[in-house]
Design a protein around this motif. Structure first.
Motif, short mmCIF file in Angstrom:
data_model
loop_
_atom_site.label_atom_id
_atom_site.label_comp_id
_atom_site.label_asym_id
_atom_site.label_seq_id
_atom_site.Cartn_x
_atom_site.Cartn_y
_atom_site.Cartn_z
N CYS A 7 35.23 51.37 38.57
CA CYS A 7 35.55 52.69 39.08
C CYS A 7 35.46 53.72 37.95
N PRO A 8 34.69 54.81 38.15
CA PRO A 8 34.59 55.82 37.11
C PRO A 8 35.87 56.64 36.94
N ASP A 13 38.11 47.20 39.01
CA ASP A 13 37.03 46.55 39.74
C ASP A 13 37.02 47.08 41.16
N VAL A 14 35.85 47.11 41.79
CA VAL A 14 35.71 47.67 43.13
C VAL A 14 35.21 46.61 44.10
N PRO A 34 40.34 49.61 44.91
CA PRO A 34 41.70 49.36 45.36
C PRO A 34 42.74 49.98 44.42
N GLY A 35 42.31 50.34 43.21
CA GLY A 35 43.23 50.92 42.25
C GLY A 35 43.61 52.36 42.55
#
Length: 83
Positions: A7-8, A13-14, A34-35
């Motif tokens: 994720c930028p 992780d995506v 999810p973060g």
């Protein structure tokens, strides 16, 4: 193998998801973090093309997600940026 950049926004992780709508006339693909909840989504209509290729749709969303704009000296994220 599909390789997704982190994720930028938050660096997590995506996940790549295929979403089912109320009808099967349109497929939605989503890459979601999810973060922090950042998401990229595309919708494709397999009925609009007799030669629909789901792999091509996945490649398209992965390319969109992994694309990053080049760094410019006016980027907000840089510590030496003067606003």
């Amino acid at each position: 193998m599909i390789k997704l950049k982190k994720c930028p926004h938050c660096g997590s992780d995506v996940m790549l998801c295929k979403l089912n709508g109320l009808t099967y006339a349109v497929y939605e693909f989503s890459i979601v973090c999810p973060g922090c909840g950042l998401e990229t989504k595309i919708s494709v209509n397999p009925n609009a093309n007799c030669c629909f290729d789901m792999g091509k749709a996945v490649d398209e969303i992965v390319e969109k997600w992994n694309r990053r704009e080049s760094t410019h000296e006016h980027d907000v994220g840089r510590s030496d940026c003067k606003l």
